[in-house]
Design a protein around this motif. Structure first.
Motif, mmCIF file in Angstrom:
data_model
loop_
_atom_site.group_PDB
_atom_site.id
_atom_site.type_symbol
_atom_site.label_atom_id
_atom_site.label_comp_id
_atom_site.label_asym_id
_atom_site.label_seq_id
_atom_site.Cartn_x
_atom_site.Cartn_y
_atom_site.Cartn_z
ATOM 1 N N ARG A 123 7.270 3.466 6.219
ATOM 2 C CA ARG A 123 7.737 3.289 4.961
ATOM 3 C C ARG A 123 8.117 1.625 4.630
ATOM 4 N NH1 ARG A 123 9.939 6.415 1.309
ATOM 5 N NH2 ARG A 123 9.782 8.720 1.602
ATOM 6 N N ARG A 124 8.519 0.910 5.955
ATOM 7 C CA ARG A 124 8.608 -0.245 5.917
ATOM 8 C C ARG A 124 7.171 -1.088 5.448
ATOM 9 N NH1 ARG A 124 10.725 -4.134 10.672
ATOM 10 N NH2 ARG A 124 10.507 -6.231 9.612
ATOM 11 N N GLU A 125 6.034 -0.597 6.083
ATOM 12 C CA GLU A 125 4.697 -0.836 5.727
ATOM 13 C C GLU A 125 4.488 -0.819 4.396
ATOM 14 O OE1 GLU A 125 0.768 -2.650 5.914
ATOM 15 O OE2 GLU A 125 2.680 -3.017 7.033
ATOM 16 N N ALA A 126 4.585 0.529 3.911
ATOM 17 C CA ALA A 126 4.479 1.037 2.614
ATOM 18 C C ALA A 126 5.235 0.151 1.359
ATOM 19 C CB ALA A 126 4.670 2.397 2.421
ATOM 20 N N ARG A 127 6.355 -0.210 1.777
ATOM 21 C CA ARG A 127 7.215 -1.130 1.105
ATOM 22 C C ARG A 127 6.516 -2.435 0.873
ATOM 23 N NH1 ARG A 127 12.396 -1.521 -1.073
ATOM 24 N NH2 ARG A 127 13.306 -3.714 -1.303
ATOM 25 N N ARG A 128 6.087 -3.054 1.856
ATOM 26 C CA ARG A 128 5.329 -4.154 2.010
ATOM 27 C C ARG A 128 4.192 -4.411 0.946
ATOM 28 N NH1 ARG A 128 1.032 -6.597 3.473
ATOM 29 N NH2 ARG A 128 0.276 -4.563 4.880
ATOM 30 N N VAL A 129 3.496 -3.176 1.059
ATOM 31 C CA VAL A 129 2.051 -2.948 0.446
ATOM 32 C C VAL A 129 2.509 -3.017 -1.166
ATOM 33 C CG1 VAL A 129 -0.044 -1.282 -0.455
ATOM 34 C CG2 VAL A 129 0.567 -2.003 1.859
ATOM 35 N N ALA A 130 3.631 -2.285 -1.572
ATOM 36 C CA ALA A 130 4.294 -2.157 -3.052
ATOM 37 C C ALA A 130 4.894 -3.395 -3.510
ATOM 38 C CB ALA A 130 5.350 -1.175 -2.808
ATOM 39 N N ILE A 131 5.259 -4.194 -2.773
ATOM 40 C CA ILE A 131 5.595 -5.621 -3.177
ATOM 41 C C ILE A 131 4.638 -6.556 -3.309
ATOM 42 C CG2 ILE A 131 6.669 -7.765 -2.439
ATOM 43 C CD1 ILE A 131 8.825 -6.017 -0.771
ATOM 44 N N ARG B 158 0.525 -8.967 -7.103
ATOM 45 C CA ARG B 158 -0.871 -9.080 -7.755
ATOM 46 C C ARG B 158 -0.759 -9.005 -9.205
ATOM 47 N NH1 ARG B 158 -4.750 -5.630 -3.770
ATOM 48 N NH2 ARG B 158 -6.332 -6.490 -5.360
ATOM 49 N N VAL B 159 0.266 -8.079 -9.727
ATOM 50 C CA VAL B 159 0.231 -7.900 -11.409
ATOM 51 C C VAL B 159 0.859 -8.743 -12.010
ATOM 52 C CG1 VAL B 159 -0.558 -5.368 -11.208
ATOM 53 C CG2 VAL B 159 1.836 -6.168 -11.314
ATOM 54 N N HIS B 160 1.543 -9.734 -11.202
ATOM 55 C CA HIS B 160 2.282 -10.969 -11.631
ATOM 56 C C HIS B 160 3.738 -10.499 -12.372
ATOM 57 C CE1 HIS B 160 -1.406 -13.043 -11.356
ATOM 58 N NE2 HIS B 160 -1.948 -12.489 -12.361
ATOM 59 N N ILE B 161 4.587 -9.593 -11.574
ATOM 60 C CA ILE B 161 5.653 -9.465 -11.664
ATOM 61 C C ILE B 161 6.526 -10.459 -10.720
ATOM 62 C CG2 ILE B 161 7.679 -7.734 -11.483
ATOM 63 C CD1 ILE B 161 5.822 -5.465 -12.532
ATOM 64 N N ARG B 162 7.579 -11.341 -11.596
ATOM 65 C CA ARG B 162 8.171 -12.283 -10.712
ATOM 66 C C ARG B 162 9.518 -11.690 -9.954
ATOM 67 N NH1 ARG B 162 9.183 -16.599 -15.507
ATOM 68 N NH2 ARG B 162 7.052 -17.456 -15.683
ATOM 69 N N ASP B 163 9.791 -12.300 -8.724
ATOM 70 C CA ASP B 163 10.682 -11.653 -8.102
ATOM 71 C C ASP B 163 10.426 -10.516 -7.433
ATOM 72 O OD1 ASP B 163 11.936 -14.266 -8.518
ATOM 73 O OD2 ASP B 163 13.004 -13.496 -10.265
ATOM 74 N N ALA B 164 9.346 -10.026 -7.334
ATOM 75 C CA ALA B 164 8.892 -8.777 -7.033
ATOM 76 C C ALA B 164 9.661 -7.736 -5.749
ATOM 77 C CB ALA B 164 7.307 -8.504 -6.492
ATOM 78 N N ALA B 165 10.218 -8.763 -4.915
ATOM 79 C CA ALA B 165 10.794 -8.237 -3.687
ATOM 80 C C ALA B 165 12.360 -7.858 -4.114
ATOM 81 C CB ALA B 165 11.139 -9.415 -2.417
ATOM 82 N N ALA C 189 -0.016 -1.768 -10.815
ATOM 83 C CA ALA C 189 0.266 -2.015 -9.414
ATOM 84 C C ALA C 189 0.393 -0.761 -8.470
ATOM 85 C CB ALA C 189 1.794 -2.504 -8.975
ATOM 86 N N MET C 190 0.637 0.378 -8.971
ATOM 87 C CA MET C 190 0.876 1.559 -8.236
ATOM 88 C C MET C 190 -0.871 2.113 -8.016
ATOM 89 S SD MET C 190 2.221 5.393 -9.252
ATOM 90 C CE MET C 190 3.902 4.457 -9.297
ATOM 91 N N ALA C 191 -1.613 1.949 -8.997
ATOM 92 C CA ALA C 191 -2.978 2.257 -8.710
ATOM 93 C C ALA C 191 -3.579 1.141 -7.776
ATOM 94 C CB ALA C 191 -3.700 1.846 -10.329
ATOM 95 N N LEU C 192 -3.256 -0.004 -7.675
ATOM 96 C CA LEU C 192 -4.003 -0.919 -6.845
ATOM 97 C C LEU C 192 -3.531 -0.982 -5.389
ATOM 98 C CD1 LEU C 192 -3.514 -4.462 -8.782
ATOM 99 C CD2 LEU C 192 -5.953 -3.156 -8.401
ATOM 100 N N SER C 193 -2.409 -0.433 -5.152
ATOM 101 C CA SER C 193 -1.819 -0.213 -4.002
ATOM 102 C C SER C 193 -2.819 0.740 -3.125
ATOM 103 C CB SER C 193 -0.393 0.402 -4.040
ATOM 104 O OG SER C 193 -0.503 1.740 -4.173
ATOM 105 N N MET C 194 -3.569 1.391 -3.543
ATOM 106 C CA MET C 194 -4.742 2.168 -2.920
ATOM 107 C C MET C 194 -5.814 1.633 -2.662
ATOM 108 S SD MET C 194 -2.476 4.681 -2.350
ATOM 109 C CE MET C 194 -3.600 5.380 -1.167
ATOM 110 N N GLU C 195 -6.027 0.464 -3.214
ATOM 111 C CA GLU C 195 -7.187 -0.346 -3.203
ATOM 112 C C GLU C 195 -8.531 0.494 -3.748
ATOM 113 O OE1 GLU C 195 -7.779 -1.845 0.590
ATOM 114 O OE2 GLU C 195 -6.464 -3.522 0.265
ATOM 115 N N PRO C 196 -8.346 1.155 -5.007
ATOM 116 C CA PRO C 196 -9.489 2.283 -5.467
ATOM 117 C C PRO C 196 -10.629 1.631 -5.574
ATOM 118 C CG PRO C 196 -7.957 1.626 -7.323
ATOM 119 C CD PRO C 196 -7.308 0.815 -6.051
ATOM 120 N N ASP C 197 -11.797 2.251 -5.598
ATOM 121 C CA ASP C 197 -13.082 1.810 -5.888
ATOM 122 C C ASP C 197 -13.459 1.903 -7.655
ATOM 123 O OD1 ASP C 197 -14.421 1.259 -3.086
ATOM 124 O OD2 ASP C 197 -13.903 3.576 -3.281
ATOM 125 N N LEU C 198 -12.594 2.848 -8.199
ATOM 126 C CA LEU C 198 -12.875 2.870 -9.520
ATOM 127 C C LEU C 198 -11.344 2.912 -9.997
ATOM 128 C CD1 LEU C 198 -14.496 3.693 -12.224
ATOM 129 C CD2 LEU C 198 -14.498 5.927 -11.587
#
Length: 288
Positions: free
Chosen positions: A132-140, A145-152, A173-182
């Motif tokens: 979960r710690r790693e998943a949280r890092r990916v979420a932040i 990446r979608v320019h939300i300030r103070d994401a942490a 951001a939720m979509a990007l977290s998975m690094e999708p191809d489409l």
């Protein structure tokens, strides 16, 4: 990007797709013999008014047709046939390699959970063995990446604590977290004002450039796709009325319906105080 591609052809190929529903009056075809392809790294716009079948097309690609719906034809993603894929295997594609951004982030996000919790849970559902710690890092990182300030800090806020534009960024951001191809974006700017709409479209273009992901942008507004897509499919009553490169469709539309849609687009060179209107006959029935 996600897993290595298996061939060098188009990333997505839709061939002779028909989507049907069983009704009290018999079978109703809401998408009819639709064909298109999306190159790797390319962007396709699917345009049409309400009832044209554009959203049902995206749901068919995702394997998310409502109860009573069925699809025939061929949907091939990275050389893999999706229409015959068992649901268990399709779940491994959906959200992981193909991500969808819906038009109403307020109804897509659960109001009872913090946005970070929702991104983390989506990530963990496709990444076994990740903490979960790693998943949280990916979420932040995704929020940044979608320019939300103070994401942490804002990762621990609830959906209602964000504006409509920020909630749409969270869905991206939720979509990007998975690094999708489409990425399939279904009317992602409909509920937003023009300034925020432009920001979201710029963000989608930026993501496509930075990640190499392909994009399908679904909209009723031709102006939305003009700066974002390479190719356009124009739909009406479930069928294609015109398709081609974005430049071709805008500079030399062949179908009368496409010309009417273009005439309805506000132009900066219109005379101040004038309003252009072009009637498009009402279509009854159908689906988005």
């Amino acid at each position: 990007m996600n897993a290595a591609t298996t061939n060098q052809g188009p990333l997505l190929t839709v061939d002779d797709l028909t989507v049907s529903f069983t009704t009290a009056k018999g079978r109703a075809d809401v998408v009819k013999n639709l064909s298109f392809s999306v190159p790797r790294g390319g962007a396709l716009g699917i345009v049409g008014e309400s009832g044209s079948g554009k959203s049902m097309t995206s749901l068919a690609v995702m394997g998310l047709l409502p109860k009573g719906g069925s699809a025939t034809g061929r949907i091939s993603f990275d050389g893999r046939e999706l229409t015959s894929l068992p649901e268990r295997e399709m779940r491994g594609v959906r959200g992981d390699r193909i991500a969808m951004i819906f038009q109403d982030p307020l109804s897509s996000l659960n109001p009872y959970y913090k946005v970070g919790t929702q991104i983390v849970e989506a990530y963990l559902s496709h990444r076994s063995g990740v903490s979960r710690r790693e998943a949280r890092r990916v979420a932040i990182e995704a929020l940044e990446r979608v320019h939300i300030r103070d994401a942490a800090q804002r990762i621990d806020h609830y959906p209602h604590q964000f504006s409509g534009g920020m909630r749409q960024r969270i869905m991206i951001a939720m979509a990007l977290s998975m690094e999708p191809d489409l990425i399939i974006a279904d009317e992602p700017t409909t509920a937003l004002d023009v300034t925020v709409q432009a920001q979201i479209l710029d963000l989608l273009s930026e993501i496509r450039k930075d990640t190499g992901a392909s994009l399908i942008l679904i909209t009723h507004d031709l102006a939305v796709v003009s700066e974002v897509t390479d190719d356009i499919v124009v739909m009406r009553e479930g069928a294609v009325v015109e398709q081609g490169t974005t430049e071709q469709v805008f500079s030399d539309p062949q179908a009368d319906y496409t010309r009417r849609l273009l005439d309805a687009v506000p132009r900066i060179d219109d005379e101040i105080g004038t309003l252009r209107t072009t009637a498009i006959p009402t279509v009854t029935g159908g689906t988005r």
